[in-house]
Design an enzyme around this catalytic site. Sequence first.
Site, PDB file in Angstrom:
ATOM      1  N   ASP A   1      -1.699   6.854  -6.265  1.00 38.37           N
ATOM      2  CA  ASP A   1      -1.440   4.934  -5.774  1.00 38.37           C
ATOM      3  C   ASP A   1      -1.340   4.239  -6.370  1.00 38.37           C
ATOM      4  O   ASP A   1      -2.067   3.892  -8.191  1.00 38.37           O
ATOM      5  CB  ASP A   1      -3.350   5.943  -5.146  1.00 38.37           C
ATOM      6  CG  ASP A   1      -3.806   5.006  -4.169  1.00 38.37           C
ATOM      7  OD1 ASP A   1      -2.561   4.438  -3.483  1.00 38.37           O
ATOM      8  OD2 ASP A   1      -4.855   4.714  -4.506  1.00 38.37           O
TER       9      ASP A   1
ATOM     10  N   ASP B   1       0.774  -1.016   0.197  1.00 38.97           N
ATOM     11  CA  ASP B   1       0.392   0.305  -0.190  1.00 38.97           C
ATOM     12  C   ASP B   1       0.897   1.982  -0.373  1.00 38.97           C
ATOM     13  O   ASP B   1       1.787   1.294   0.676  1.00 38.97           O
ATOM     14  CB  ASP B   1      -0.915   0.114   1.647  1.00 38.97           C
ATOM     15  CG  ASP B   1      -1.864   1.023   1.220  1.00 38.97           C
ATOM     16  OD1 ASP B   1      -2.509   1.625   0.157  1.00 38.97           O
ATOM     17  OD2 ASP B   1      -2.314   1.180   2.216  1.00 38.97           O
TER      18      ASP B   1
END
Length: 436
Positions: free
Chosen positions: A311, A103
């Site tokens: 992201d 992540d």
Amino acid sequence: MAQHFSVTSLSLLILVVVLPLGCYSSRSRSFRVSISRVGGDKHLSDVEFIQQEVLRGKMRLNRLRTSLTSGGAFQAPVFGGDGTFFMNLSIGTPAIPFRAIMDTGSDLIWTQCKPCKLCFRQPTPVFDPALSSSFHNVSCNSTLCKGFINSKCRNGCHYTNVYGDESSTEGFLATDTFTFGDSQHKVSVPNLGFGCGVDNQGVGLENAAGIVGLARGPSSLVSQLGVQTFSYCLTPISDKKKSTLLFGSLADMNLTLPHGAPVNATPLIKNPSQPLFYYLSLEGISVGNDLLRIPRQVFQIVDGGGGVIIDSGTTITSLQEDAYNILTQEFIAQSKLKVSNFATMGLDVCFEVRSGDAKELKAGVPRLVFHFTGLDLELPRENYMIVNKGIGVACLAMAPTGSLSIFGNFQQQNMMVVHDLVKDTLSFIPAKCDKL
Ligand SMILES: *[C@@H]1O[C@H](CO)[C@@H](O)[C@H](O)[C@H]1NC(C)=O
Ligand SMILES: *[C@@H]1O[C@H](CO)[C@@H](O)[C@H](O)[C@H]1NC(C)=O
Ligand SMILES: *[C@@H]1O[C@H](CO)[C@@H](O)[C@H](O)[C@H]1NC(C)=O
Ligand SMILES: *[C@@H]1O[C@H](CO)[C@@H](O)[C@H](O)[C@H]1NC(C)=O
């Protein structure tokens, strides 16, 4: 706006990847890890997969919004049950393998630990610190404990991560040896700080047993390794091959583009209100040869809100809605394909196609260029058109959002995405990610 390079020119020399063996040390600060898409093992068409991912992305966005509006200078990470790529790694001595979500939107590395007050189901045995000879709790005045914002001194260094969707992980901070890499090329990293989660609520992790945070905070894997660079190269959704994550000098591409042109870099800017995220400076977007008339402030950080982040855990790019509307209007106007009324969840702009192959898309839909400061990124068509051959439609893989725009991973396929953490810059290098 700087020199132009086209991601469609794939003639670039790809990294010669030399794999280090053995123990991680300051001299060999370099290794690679395979990563796979969560859900990539399910039998879904690309469009179905995207639909699922759009929903997932909406959930992630809701978490982002929650964390953006909950006040305070430091926010909980955005992650809470989704995220798009996972890796295999091991913890402890002897090494216990587990699967974790990668992540780039959060910083803590954590896994579920015994004795569990509350643990969700995971496919491998829950880590038992008592059985690891290299496990150590960290003291309250350790750098790790002080550096992690949601920690307090209570029976050791106690941490809590509450995510935007109210799921959470709680436990104590500790260190142990982690082993990364595939069976032939393993690298072990001693004394890596992590969260030993004994109370993990409502965090469905897609069969993973924890998270490896790669964001900007001091407890993330990249910060703890002290690497100058990390990069990833994501294979297309449609081929199920593994993607690659590189740390250290392997990721430190001293590469040039064809004709010796240097690789351009764009600044990774910081938002003090969201210190974990990698923000980009997006100046504008072109459709065909036309620079869209999007007011510049649409992509800027204003009072800690808005801005554009990159992201890896969001699939399709979400653009602030005014920008999205301007873009889609112009995109449709310049397209030669017939607009389809195939309304599919989360994908509003679709066209009728015969085969949807590269040639048809090239002739049928306009080019798309993202103008980042110092770097113009022309996306290959397959990085913004998602094709369903069965139905004969191709849809624009982008979605509108409130104020924070996200450059998602569909748009990053087949590019080496290089984060230089010392210079605070980001580069995109065209690559065949399954060939690395
Ligand atoms: C992780 O390990 C499992 C089981 O060995 C394997 O099937 C999977 O492909 C691996 N995933 C990655 C990303 O290496
Ligand atoms: C905290 O740090 C101080 C100074 O470095 C050290 O003397 C002390 O022993 C530490 N306390 C604990 C509980 O580790
Ligand atoms: C580490 O700290 C936790 C929480 O205080 C405690 O339960 C555990 O026994 C400690 N483990 C070791 C090896 O000291
Ligand atoms: C990068 O390339 C330049 C030009 O070829 C060279 O001078 C420099 O030493 C290289 N840097 C690294 C870290 O390899």
